[in-house]
Design an enzyme around this catalytic site. Sequence first.
Site, mmCIF file in Angstrom:
data_model
loop_
_atom_site.group_PDB
_atom_site.id
_atom_site.type_symbol
_atom_site.label_atom_id
_atom_site.label_comp_id
_atom_site.label_asym_id
_atom_site.label_seq_id
_atom_site.Cartn_x
_atom_site.Cartn_y
_atom_site.Cartn_z
ATOM 1 N N ASP A 103 -2.640 10.635 3.463
ATOM 2 C CA ASP A 103 -4.018 10.208 3.654
ATOM 3 C C ASP A 103 -4.765 11.216 4.507
ATOM 4 O O ASP A 103 -4.604 11.264 5.727
ATOM 5 C CB ASP A 103 -4.053 8.821 4.312
ATOM 6 N N ASP A 143 -12.130 6.769 3.947
ATOM 7 C CA ASP A 143 -10.900 6.626 4.730
ATOM 8 C C ASP A 143 -10.486 5.158 4.874
ATOM 9 O O ASP A 143 -9.565 4.846 5.615
ATOM 10 C CB ASP A 143 -11.078 7.256 6.118
ATOM 11 N N ARG A 183 -7.415 -0.647 1.164
ATOM 12 C CA ARG A 183 -7.881 -1.929 0.628
ATOM 13 C C ARG A 183 -8.311 -1.806 -0.830
ATOM 14 O O ARG A 183 -8.271 -2.783 -1.580
ATOM 15 C CB ARG A 183 -8.996 -2.480 1.510
ATOM 16 N N GLU A 232 -9.263 3.515 2.284
ATOM 17 C CA GLU A 232 -8.796 3.545 0.900
ATOM 18 C C GLU A 232 -7.727 2.508 0.580
ATOM 19 O O GLU A 232 -7.577 2.090 -0.566
ATOM 20 C CB GLU A 232 -8.260 4.948 0.566
ATOM 21 N N ASP A 270 1.864 6.603 5.524
ATOM 22 C CA ASP A 270 0.845 5.650 5.096
ATOM 23 C C ASP A 270 1.253 4.910 3.821
ATOM 24 O O ASP A 270 0.496 4.073 3.337
ATOM 25 C CB ASP A 270 -0.498 6.357 4.897
ATOM 26 N N LYS A 315 0.850 -1.189 0.000
ATOM 27 C CA LYS A 315 0.000 0.000 0.000
ATOM 28 C C LYS A 315 0.884 1.237 0.000
ATOM 29 O O LYS A 315 1.749 1.411 0.861
ATOM 30 C CB LYS A 315 -0.882 -0.011 1.247
ATOM 31 N N LYS A 335 -10.166 13.005 8.176
ATOM 32 C CA LYS A 335 -9.640 12.618 9.479
ATOM 33 C C LYS A 335 -9.577 13.828 10.410
ATOM 34 O O LYS A 335 -9.424 14.963 9.949
ATOM 35 C CB LYS A 335 -8.213 12.073 9.334
#
Length: 516
Positions: A286, A363, A367, A365, A304, A281, A293
């Site tokens: 993010d 949020d 996956r 994202e 991230d 990933k 967030k």
Amino acid sequence: MSTPHPGPVRAAQPELRRWSPPSVHLVPGPLAGADLTGCDVLAVPVAPGEDGVQPRPGAADAAVRYGVDLAALCAAEEVSGEAGRSTRLPVPAPAGSPRRLLVLGVADSSPGALRRAGAALARAAGTTGDVATTLADGVGAEGVRAVVEGFLLASYAPPVAGARAADEPAERRLVLVGDVPPAAVTRGEALAAATVLARDLAATPSNLKDPAWVVDQARAAAAEHGLAVRVREEAQLRREGFGGLLAVGGGSPSPPALVEVRHRPRGRAAAGAPHVVLAGKGITYDTGGLALKPRESMVSMKTDMTGAAVVLAVVAAAARMRLPLRVTGLLALAENSFGGSSYRPGDVVHHHGGRTTEVNNTDAEGRLVLGDALAHAHAALEPDVLVDVATLTGAAPLALGKRHAALFATDDDLAAQLEDAAQVSGERVWRLPLVPEYAELLRSDVADARQVATAPGSGAGTILAAQFLQPFTGGRRWAHLDIAGPGRADAAEHEVNRGATGFGARLLLRWLESLA
């Protein structure tokens, strides 16, 4: 059809100065006759005993060299011999000997204890001056690797923006005295270098780091280590139906990308070599998208993309170590921002390979981009085994804390291999179950699945994320590492530094070594 992003317009950014690791030098033979000219610190190991600490290799020679009663000094300073404890002894500095003498606790001299001792030495010695030690004398290849990893990783400093050339520190040496096999040192340096690269990439500020920047880093690593590299940019992602990457990256002026880096062994090693595909990933920042967030939760979001950083570092290290395996890395890169073109709750995303997802949390994202990468690996790369690594769920550190990654695997043998690699690398995992019955919680009326559970308060967020990913693997042997906990650290501990930790690089390399 929407037009591709023109890309961000940004002012010139400061250059980054990256940390250079100490070089490792070997001085064969006993400490008594070793030339330690230029060394500022000498460290020798001790272990717990019934009548005070017991000397380990080099400790008796150090006592003679400094003209002291080492046992009495250790008793006076209350030295315990516990792994990872360092104590500076008050001694005079004879001519030709380092001015500081340290004793390091090594407990049972296991690799884990020696890694902690190496890290303790790095922190106690400070950032300047050469360091000599007998810590790696006669401890075998695994012990030597652990000492080198511990020292180099605890010495690490993150990239500095805008540093002047005059700020460059002088080269520092780690001098290993005694019976130390060079091949073990080389392996320890390679694993430490992989972790350092992953840390550097993850720690780089996101105003400097977008998907295009990571693509440049991948190309540089490929050129340095002889890797093949292929980059799918936005237009090609659109043609080939990588809807997860396009949806997540849609709200940012920095378009998404999928990077493929490949290590292929040469000569006889290439014949019949198993093919391992690693997917990471790579969310370069993010915000949470439209599900914005809180400010506090955004502070660490430059890290991230740690999964992608780890994957790139592992493939580069596999080439450096000449592992007789085919290793392909997939970096699923996007910036999860928000704007007029952001994806929304209620959207249906069409992934590469045809699977569809109903969005109910922008949020969640990671996956989505991993789904595209895993589907591509299954359809096009024919892996013998497939592993993904990601800072995926906030539920993982809630369940396991920040010292263990969550491990999922489709078979017990693969899980055991990764658990063994975690044990020897010091990067710990805890296996969680894949629960087929939980798939009902992801049921959608308009798509193959929803992103997260249909019912609020369902729990098991980390397991549900793994369940979401599994169908994209096409039934292949697969493992999933959720490193949301240990991928970041609030404080330094042993060889782990504060901030981006690079967790997973050493674990995966140890696993690849076991396959080789």
